[in-house]
Design an enzyme around this catalytic site. Sequence first.
Site, PDB file in Angstrom:
ATOM      1  N   CYS A 118     -30.741  22.797  46.133  1.00 21.42           N
ATOM      2  CA  CYS A 118     -30.696  23.971  45.266  1.00 21.42           C
ATOM      3  C   CYS A 118     -31.335  25.152  45.989  1.00 21.42           C
ATOM      4  O   CYS A 118     -32.062  25.000  46.957  1.00 21.42           O
ATOM      5  CB  CYS A 118     -31.443  23.695  43.970  1.00 21.42           C
ATOM      6  SG  CYS A 118     -30.920  22.203  43.100  1.00 21.42           S
ATOM      7  N   ARG A 131     -26.111  25.718  51.149  1.00 24.71           N
ATOM      8  CA  ARG A 131     -26.911  24.548  50.796  1.00 24.71           C
ATOM      9  C   ARG A 131     -26.159  23.622  49.842  1.00 24.71           C
ATOM     10  O   ARG A 131     -26.522  22.465  49.687  1.00 24.71           O
ATOM     11  CB  ARG A 131     -28.226  24.999  50.148  1.00 24.71           C
ATOM     12  CG  ARG A 131     -29.127  25.781  51.077  1.00 24.71           C
ATOM     13  CD  ARG A 131     -30.291  26.400  50.341  1.00 24.71           C
ATOM     14  NE  ARG A 131     -31.247  25.408  49.907  1.00 24.71           N
ATOM     15  CZ  ARG A 131     -32.454  25.231  50.455  1.00 24.71           C
ATOM     16  NH1 ARG A 131     -32.813  25.976  51.483  1.00 24.71           N
ATOM     17  NH2 ARG A 131     -33.287  24.324  49.989  1.00 24.71           N
ATOM     18  N   TRP A 147     -27.730  22.183  42.388  1.00 23.78           N
ATOM     19  CA  TRP A 147     -26.972  21.001  42.785  1.00 23.78           C
ATOM     20  C   TRP A 147     -27.385  19.904  41.822  1.00 23.78           C
ATOM     21  O   TRP A 147     -28.553  19.512  41.767  1.00 23.78           O
ATOM     22  CB  TRP A 147     -27.305  20.624  44.228  1.00 23.78           C
ATOM     23  CG  TRP A 147     -26.462  19.530  44.811  1.00 23.78           C
ATOM     24  CD1 TRP A 147     -25.235  19.658  45.386  1.00 23.78           C
ATOM     25  CD2 TRP A 147     -26.800  18.139  44.891  1.00 23.78           C
ATOM     26  NE1 TRP A 147     -24.782  18.437  45.824  1.00 23.78           N
ATOM     27  CE2 TRP A 147     -25.721  17.491  45.532  1.00 23.78           C
ATOM     28  CE3 TRP A 147     -27.900  17.383  44.489  1.00 23.78           C
ATOM     29  CZ2 TRP A 147     -25.719  16.112  45.780  1.00 23.78           C
ATOM     30  CZ3 TRP A 147     -27.900  16.013  44.725  1.00 23.78           C
ATOM     31  CH2 TRP A 147     -26.818  15.397  45.368  1.00 23.78           C
ATOM     32  N   ASN A 155     -36.409  23.523  42.388  1.00 22.63           N
ATOM     33  CA  ASN A 155     -35.781  22.622  43.357  1.00 22.63           C
ATOM     34  C   ASN A 155     -36.594  21.338  43.375  1.00 22.63           C
ATOM     35  O   ASN A 155     -37.822  21.380  43.353  1.00 22.63           O
ATOM     36  CB  ASN A 155     -35.799  23.212  44.766  1.00 22.63           C
ATOM     37  CG  ASN A 155     -34.892  24.402  44.915  1.00 22.63           C
ATOM     38  OD1 ASN A 155     -34.143  24.746  44.011  1.00 22.63           O
ATOM     39  ND2 ASN A 155     -34.965  25.046  46.066  1.00 22.63           N
ATOM     40  N   GLY A 156     -35.911  20.195  43.470  1.00 19.51           N
ATOM     41  CA  GLY A 156     -36.624  18.927  43.535  1.00 19.51           C
ATOM     42  C   GLY A 156     -36.339  18.060  42.325  1.00 19.51           C
ATOM     43  O   GLY A 156     -35.369  18.271  41.596  1.00 19.51           O
ATOM     44  N   GLU A 200     -20.062   8.736  63.289  1.00 16.95           N
ATOM     45  CA  GLU A 200     -20.098  10.172  62.993  1.00 16.95           C
ATOM     46  C   GLU A 200     -18.717  10.695  62.643  1.00 16.95           C
ATOM     47  O   GLU A 200     -18.551  11.508  61.734  1.00 16.95           O
ATOM     48  CB  GLU A 200     -20.682  10.922  64.192  1.00 16.95           C
ATOM     49  CG  GLU A 200     -20.552  12.438  64.155  1.00 16.95           C
ATOM     50  CD  GLU A 200     -21.322  13.114  63.037  1.00 16.95           C
ATOM     51  OE1 GLU A 200     -21.136  14.337  62.855  1.00 16.95           O
ATOM     52  OE2 GLU A 200     -22.100  12.445  62.326  1.00 16.95           O
ATOM     53  N   LYS A 225     -17.658  12.486  59.124  1.00 15.75           N
ATOM     54  CA  LYS A 225     -17.060  13.817  59.053  1.00 15.75           C
ATOM     55  C   LYS A 225     -15.766  13.797  58.239  1.00 15.75           C
ATOM     56  O   LYS A 225     -15.508  14.689  57.436  1.00 15.75           O
ATOM     57  CB  LYS A 225     -16.791  14.352  60.457  1.00 15.75           C
ATOM     58  CG  LYS A 225     -18.002  14.851  61.185  1.00 15.75           C
ATOM     59  CD  LYS A 225     -18.529  16.146  60.569  1.00 15.75           C
ATOM     60  CE  LYS A 225     -19.869  16.533  61.170  1.00 15.75           C
ATOM     61  NZ  LYS A 225     -20.976  15.716  60.650  1.00 15.75           N
ATOM     62  N   GLU A 266     -16.676  13.448  54.574  1.00 18.55           N
ATOM     63  CA  GLU A 266     -17.302  14.662  54.048  1.00 18.55           C
ATOM     64  C   GLU A 266     -16.280  15.749  53.741  1.00 18.55           C
ATOM     65  O   GLU A 266     -16.351  16.405  52.697  1.00 18.55           O
ATOM     66  CB  GLU A 266     -18.305  15.217  55.068  1.00 18.55           C
ATOM     67  CG  GLU A 266     -19.608  14.463  55.187  1.00 18.55           C
ATOM     68  CD  GLU A 266     -20.530  15.098  56.208  1.00 18.55           C
ATOM     69  OE1 GLU A 266     -21.715  15.260  55.914  1.00 18.55           O
ATOM     70  OE2 GLU A 266     -20.064  15.431  57.315  1.00 18.55           O
ATOM     71  N   HIS A 316     -14.697  -9.965  63.183  1.00 18.72           N
ATOM     72  CA  HIS A 316     -15.659 -10.597  62.276  1.00 18.72           C
ATOM     73  C   HIS A 316     -15.501 -10.102  60.839  1.00 18.72           C
ATOM     74  O   HIS A 316     -16.464 -10.153  60.065  1.00 18.72           O
ATOM     75  CB  HIS A 316     -17.082 -10.373  62.777  1.00 18.72           C
ATOM     76  CG  HIS A 316     -17.341 -10.994  64.117  1.00 18.72           C
ATOM     77  ND1 HIS A 316     -17.420 -12.349  64.319  1.00 18.72           N
ATOM     78  CD2 HIS A 316     -17.496 -10.422  65.342  1.00 18.72           C
ATOM     79  CE1 HIS A 316     -17.633 -12.604  65.595  1.00 18.72           C
ATOM     80  NE2 HIS A 316     -17.681 -11.445  66.243  1.00 18.72           N
ATOM     81  N   LYS A 324     -26.367  21.095  52.026  1.00 16.99           N
ATOM     82  CA  LYS A 324     -26.750  21.230  53.425  1.00 16.99           C
ATOM     83  C   LYS A 324     -28.138  20.683  53.681  1.00 16.99           C
ATOM     84  O   LYS A 324     -28.367  19.958  54.642  1.00 16.99           O
ATOM     85  CB  LYS A 324     -26.695  22.706  53.832  1.00 16.99           C
ATOM     86  CG  LYS A 324     -27.033  22.962  55.297  1.00 16.99           C
ATOM     87  CD  LYS A 324     -26.002  22.373  56.219  1.00 16.99           C
ATOM     88  CE  LYS A 324     -26.242  22.751  57.663  1.00 16.99           C
ATOM     89  NZ  LYS A 324     -25.326  22.044  58.573  1.00 16.99           N
TER      90      LYS A 324
END
Length: 602
Positions: free
Chosen positions: A2, A27, A74, A98-99, A474, A478, A481, A497, A597
């Site tokens: 946030c 963010r 958020w 925030n939090g 990675e 990506k 996301e 396996h 972010k």
Amino acid sequence: MCGIVGILGSHEVAPTLVEALKRLEYRGYDSAGIATVQDGALDRRRAVGKLVNLSDELVHHPLAGKAGIGHTRWATHGAPSVANAHPHQSGRVAVVHNGIIENFRALRAELAAQNFESETDTETVSQLCAAYLAEGLAPLEAVMKTLSRLEGAFALCFLFEGEDDLMIAARKGSPLAIGYGEGEVYVGSDAIALAPLTHEVTYLEEGDCAVLSRAHVQIFDATGASTNRPVTRIEQGAAVIDKAGYKHFMAKEIHEQPQTITDALARYAPKGSPSFPEALDFTRFDRVVMVACGTGYYSCLTAKYWFEQVAGLPCDVDIASEFRYREPPVAPRTLALFVSQSGETADTLAALRYMRGRADMVASLVNVGTSSIARESDLALAILAGVEVSVASTKAYVNQLTILALMALHAGAQRHAISPAQVKAQISDLTKLPEQMRQVLTLEGEIADLAEGLSAAKSALFLGRGVMYATALEAALKLKELSYIHAEAYASGELKHGPIALIDRSLPVVVFAPHDALFDKTISNMQEVMARHGQVTLITDEAGRKAAAEGTSATLALPATTPLTAPILYALPAQLLAYHSAMAKGTDVDQPRNLAKSVTVE
């Protein structure tokens, strides 16, 4: 996550609050709002979705006042809605937060007689403060008593009815900065939000509470004692955030990577040999423990191979959110290294605090030198990537890798595990990366064509071996996301396996296979995929293409690399595949759904 902005100004603050919040859009958020005090009256406007919706609301229902607070939310507790959007107002007080307030249920039960309007944990803060104000406490007393009841992590900013020249801010586990102007004062969860308004900020320390008026700022520490905190000057570059002609920030940041790697090499290998602070003496350490989240975690997984193979130094890598909860024993002569783009990642910061007093040194690799992780480290190294706006990390990732590679060479040289000539040759290879990346960028049209087909898939599989395993992880991250396509990654030797059960004609499989010592083994695994009609895209080099392109659906040839440079260069096609898949699907590239972010809550 946030974003918070507060202004005690000399002009109408609503437009400035919205502009400052726009600078925090990177963010991630799903609702926004502002509150102001005008002639003593407290009022607010809120909207779901992007800030343009809040701007529309303010056109139809303007909000006057020269004192105000703003927020981009958020969602954690409660779905995105106007009722759950900040600021929360209870009686004479409005709050942005925030939090996470961990004991909000107990507080809410205690305040059951109050009329709660939302599902959020934050409203318990405003309700509790309002209750103390109703008892006759002054604003500062009410805030202090409220703070003493809160458990969890928070950055808070309070605005009060009848108080045109008062704002109170507090932090515990979530960043907050105070900015200074001519007859004005500001609060921001990120200095970027304040950059156009001021170049001078004070970062609140853990447990601080700040009482702001236009003429004076008084800060109290965690014990309640008045204290002074240093004033820091924001770099001019922080004020410049634009796309420079690119369609998205991510595209711009991908194309900036040759320069950001050049900058990292200039700082940490200026004369063709590693150059780090004297305190980073690897003869002091018998083990490295690396801790990070998300993309940073994958850079650490890659560096594990380097530290162990190049420097002969045992290296453990942990996901930050799991690290401290398993209470790992820490051996003597341990270097704890924490990697975070923002320097405010809550889980990584908590892990760092666990290691303080246990490890011989706590070091960090961050992109924000004034961040909490940097300030709480014995040694903080800047990755020099510049401001990264897109939620999906690109240039920060490759700069992390570049500096970790140099750090492994530095460790190898100090521990006499690698000769000076070998170090010089490896750094020479690293200096070729910027030009090699430019060569890869010329293949963007070819990669976009590959992404067009990938974007139609419901799921995808990425494979790599050795140092390329983390690159596969990675790449899958990506794609998830940005395009919302389900993707998994495996070390290619693990295929038989279990994951091989997924292979059929509809599953795209991307294989990262530079022509290195493990190339033949990787190609054997790739053949197992093709024998089951898997659709393989092979990302290799020219030697690899000549040896193994037959039978693949597509092959992309990159410049030749070494085990030290391959994960850095191969990150680029991974990024471009995800970017162009998202473009083909029409998703929000810079601000993917549900993501933020800077993850400042556990």
